[in-house]
Design a protein around this motif. Sequence first.
Motif, PDB file in Angstrom:
ATOM      1  N   ALA A 127       0.775  -1.260   0.080  1.00 11.10           N
ATOM      2  CA  ALA A 127      -0.044  -0.029  -0.142  1.00 11.10           C
ATOM      3  C   ALA A 127       0.839   1.337   0.089  1.00 11.10           C
ATOM      4  CB  ALA A 127      -0.868   0.126   1.253  1.00 11.10           C
ATOM      5  N   LEU A 128       1.993   1.245   0.987  1.00 17.83           N
ATOM      6  CA  LEU A 128       2.859   2.480   0.811  1.00 17.83           C
ATOM      7  C   LEU A 128       3.411   2.754  -0.436  1.00 17.83           C
ATOM      8  CD1 LEU A 128       4.302   2.081   4.577  1.00 17.83           C
ATOM      9  CD2 LEU A 128       2.927   3.648   3.670  1.00 17.83           C
ATOM     10  N   ALA A 129       3.944   1.363  -1.084  1.00 22.02           N
ATOM     11  CA  ALA A 129       4.551   1.643  -2.523  1.00 22.02           C
ATOM     12  C   ALA A 129       3.563   2.358  -3.456  1.00 22.02           C
ATOM     13  CB  ALA A 129       4.986   0.327  -2.794  1.00 22.02           C
ATOM     14  N   VAL A 130       2.409   1.835  -3.447  1.00 22.55           N
ATOM     15  CA  VAL A 130       1.529   2.551  -4.592  1.00 22.55           C
ATOM     16  C   VAL A 130       1.273   4.058  -4.034  1.00 22.55           C
ATOM     17  CG1 VAL A 130      -1.014   2.388  -5.636  1.00 22.55           C
ATOM     18  CG2 VAL A 130       0.350   0.168  -5.156  1.00 22.55           C
ATOM     19  N   ALA A 131       0.804   4.147  -2.825  1.00 23.61           N
ATOM     20  CA  ALA A 131       0.646   5.555  -2.194  1.00 23.61           C
ATOM     21  C   ALA A 131       1.776   6.388  -2.656  1.00 23.61           C
ATOM     22  CB  ALA A 131       0.253   5.564  -0.859  1.00 23.61           C
ATOM     23  N   GLY A 132       2.869   5.851  -2.385  1.00 25.21           N
ATOM     24  CA  GLY A 132       4.188   6.992  -2.545  1.00 25.21           C
ATOM     25  C   GLY A 132       4.375   7.221  -3.883  1.00 25.21           C
ATOM     26  N   ALA A 133       4.152   6.223  -4.755  1.00 27.22           N
ATOM     27  CA  ALA A 133       4.207   6.554  -6.244  1.00 27.22           C
ATOM     28  C   ALA A 133       3.217   7.600  -6.665  1.00 27.22           C
ATOM     29  CB  ALA A 133       4.219   5.355  -7.055  1.00 27.22           C
ATOM     30  N   TRP A 134       2.010   7.433  -6.271  1.00 24.90           N
ATOM     31  CA  TRP A 134       0.873   8.262  -6.456  1.00 24.90           C
ATOM     32  C   TRP A 134       1.229   9.837  -6.031  1.00 24.90           C
ATOM     33  CZ3 TRP A 134      -2.792  11.097  -3.348  1.00 24.90           C
ATOM     34  CH2 TRP A 134      -3.914  11.456  -4.053  1.00 24.90           C
ATOM     35  N   ALA A 135       1.595   9.750  -4.792  1.00 21.66           N
ATOM     36  CA  ALA A 135       2.210  11.256  -4.147  1.00 21.66           C
ATOM     37  C   ALA A 135       3.015  11.796  -5.021  1.00 21.66           C
ATOM     38  CB  ALA A 135       2.361  11.103  -2.730  1.00 21.66           C
ATOM     39  N   ARG A 136       4.310  11.010  -5.330  1.00 18.06           N
ATOM     40  CA  ARG A 136       5.422  11.898  -6.174  1.00 18.06           C
ATOM     41  C   ARG A 136       4.903  12.136  -7.662  1.00 18.06           C
ATOM     42  NH1 ARG A 136       7.797   7.133  -4.260  1.00 18.06           N
ATOM     43  NH2 ARG A 136       7.665   5.906  -6.082  1.00 18.06           N
ATOM     44  N   GLY A 137       3.819  11.510  -8.126  1.00 17.07           N
ATOM     45  CA  GLY A 137       3.408  11.810  -9.330  1.00 17.07           C
ATOM     46  C   GLY A 137       2.483  13.171  -9.256  1.00 17.07           C
ATOM     47  N   GLY A 138       2.151  13.756  -8.172  1.00 18.62           N
ATOM     48  CA  GLY A 138       1.631  15.147  -7.951  1.00 18.62           C
ATOM     49  C   GLY A 138       0.371  15.195  -7.460  1.00 18.62           C
ATOM     50  N   GLY A 139      -0.025  13.880  -7.135  1.00 22.89           N
ATOM     51  CA  GLY A 139      -1.417  13.799  -6.069  1.00 22.89           C
ATOM     52  C   GLY A 139      -2.534  13.977  -7.089  1.00 22.89           C
ATOM     53  N   PRO A 140      -3.658  14.339  -6.245  1.00 20.23           N
ATOM     54  CA  PRO A 140      -5.076  14.276  -7.059  1.00 20.23           C
ATOM     55  C   PRO A 140      -4.844  15.321  -7.935  1.00 20.23           C
ATOM     56  CG  PRO A 140      -5.263  14.762  -4.421  1.00 20.23           C
ATOM     57  CD  PRO A 140      -3.775  14.768  -5.050  1.00 20.23           C
ATOM     58  N   GLY A 141      -5.646  14.956  -9.011  1.00 25.49           N
ATOM     59  CA  GLY A 141      -5.835  15.913 -10.509  1.00 25.49           C
ATOM     60  C   GLY A 141      -4.591  15.583 -11.450  1.00 25.49           C
ATOM     61  N   HIS A 142      -3.587  14.823 -10.878  1.00 25.10           N
ATOM     62  CA  HIS A 142      -2.550  14.879 -11.894  1.00 25.10           C
ATOM     63  C   HIS A 142      -2.570  13.454 -12.613  1.00 25.10           C
ATOM     64  CE1 HIS A 142      -0.019  18.527 -10.811  1.00 25.10           C
ATOM     65  NE2 HIS A 142      -0.951  18.142  -9.660  1.00 25.10           N
ATOM     66  N   ARG A 143      -2.409  13.679 -13.940  1.00 26.68           N
ATOM     67  CA  ARG A 143      -2.386  12.383 -14.968  1.00 26.68           C
ATOM     68  C   ARG A 143      -1.269  11.632 -14.430  1.00 26.68           C
ATOM     69  NH1 ARG A 143      -3.840  10.310 -19.867  1.00 26.68           N
ATOM     70  NH2 ARG A 143      -2.368   9.211 -21.085  1.00 26.68           N
ATOM     71  N   ARG A 144      -0.076  12.242 -14.126  1.00 24.34           N
ATOM     72  CA  ARG A 144       1.074  11.444 -13.844  1.00 24.34           C
ATOM     73  C   ARG A 144       0.901  10.572 -12.642  1.00 24.34           C
ATOM     74  NH1 ARG A 144       5.495  15.290 -12.741  1.00 24.34           N
ATOM     75  NH2 ARG A 144       6.472  13.201 -12.192  1.00 24.34           N
ATOM     76  N   SER A 145       0.249  11.238 -11.641  1.00 28.50           N
ATOM     77  CA  SER A 145      -0.051  10.248 -10.325  1.00 28.50           C
ATOM     78  C   SER A 145      -0.705   9.137 -10.565  1.00 28.50           C
ATOM     79  CB  SER A 145      -0.616  11.280  -9.073  1.00 28.50           C
ATOM     80  OG  SER A 145      -2.174  11.559  -9.773  1.00 28.50           O
ATOM     81  N   THR A 146      -1.668   9.163 -11.405  1.00 25.36           N
ATOM     82  CA  THR A 146      -2.389   7.881 -11.690  1.00 25.36           C
ATOM     83  C   THR A 146      -1.422   6.917 -12.255  1.00 25.36           C
ATOM     84  OG1 THR A 146      -4.467   8.941 -11.869  1.00 25.36           O
ATOM     85  CG2 THR A 146      -4.505   6.692 -12.704  1.00 25.36           C
ATOM     86  N   THR A 147      -0.754   7.521 -13.330  1.00 28.57           N
ATOM     87  CA  THR A 147       0.305   6.453 -14.182  1.00 28.57           C
ATOM     88  C   THR A 147       1.268   5.933 -13.224  1.00 28.57           C
ATOM     89  OG1 THR A 147      -0.108   8.070 -16.052  1.00 28.57           O
ATOM     90  CG2 THR A 147       1.653   6.428 -16.065  1.00 28.57           C
ATOM     91  N   ALA A 148       1.798   6.698 -12.502  1.00 31.92           N
ATOM     92  CA  ALA A 148       2.780   6.343 -11.453  1.00 31.92           C
ATOM     93  C   ALA A 148       2.291   5.220 -10.476  1.00 31.92           C
ATOM     94  CB  ALA A 148       3.425   7.458 -10.793  1.00 31.92           C
ATOM     95  N   ALA A 149       1.093   5.534  -9.739  1.00 30.53           N
ATOM     96  CA  ALA A 149       0.429   4.420  -9.017  1.00 30.53           C
ATOM     97  C   ALA A 149       0.163   3.029  -9.743  1.00 30.53           C
ATOM     98  CB  ALA A 149      -0.862   5.057  -8.566  1.00 30.53           C
TER      99      ALA A 149
END
Length: 318
Positions: free
Chosen positions: A189-211
């Motif tokens: 869970a932390l790995a996925v959440a961390g990738a999502w946060a590094r991608g920019g968080g809510p509203g960022h396409r990169r966050s979803t892709t990274a997660a």
Amino acid sequence: MRTYLSAACSAVLVVLLAVLVPVGALSAWVDLEIDNTDRYVDAVAPLADDPDVRNTVADLITDGAMRQLDAGPLQGAARSFLHRAVLSFTTTDAFRDAWTTANRTAHEAVTAALDGSTGEAVTIDLAPVTEQVKRNLEENGVPFADRVPVQHTDITLISADRADQLRQTFRLLRDGSVWPAVATVLLAALAVAGAWARGGGPGHRRSTTAALAALAWTGLGFALGALVLRAVVAVARGRVLSEVPGDETAGAAAVYDALTGSLRTTAWIVCAVGLVVAVVCAVLVRRRSGGGAAPAAGNPGAPAPTCDDGRAGEEWFP
């Protein structure tokens, strides 16, 4: 450089999960099944109908009885008759009840032997079964039945030498309880959440892709860990049974397979789910990052799709 760092982190995640998944599964298995009398008995009770177990029980009880009997020239015939009578008894409901009783009584001895001092083998005592056999044979007027001794006749599950090698591991798994499994889930869970946060968080396409990329690697790690678990169960089976007396091997193998059945099932389910998650998420990442996308029709010079920050075609699944 960022791609190489991402690849390194993904590799570390897969390795950690490949270690934690089998450790977590084994610790939970010891805590929830091996240390739990009802679940232990539920796992081995169906073995009362297993031909290998029935033959092993008949052989051991007959051999133990014949060591105490002297039928003179009829020794061979007496043994054959007694063995058939005992084997016939193993098909009855009375035997099933006696087998369950023997295993419920033996459970404490089994866990104590795995957690006890050196030089103790792990066994199932067939005395309750022998007592019921003797009573049944006497009621049916079988010759020599009254001379069948009710004594400790054991099915060896783990030899003393092998038990000595396993005790430390068993204690560590027992101390771990379900916490390694909890740690495995939290790490994922932390790995996925961390990738999502590094991608920019809510509203960022990169966050979803990274997660999604992190989830793909997590699925791969779980699948690999499940395969490691299955291999550990298979290797342990071979080593444990290699030191069991030959006439008890079939019965011990049936008990081992019954007790580890939940581990094998868990391994295949986790492996299948992990692979499905890894493949689906990898495909989604490739699509979202524009990997392999063709130029728009009618506009051959159109640039490759870009992420929100304008970096063309950057892939978050290295």
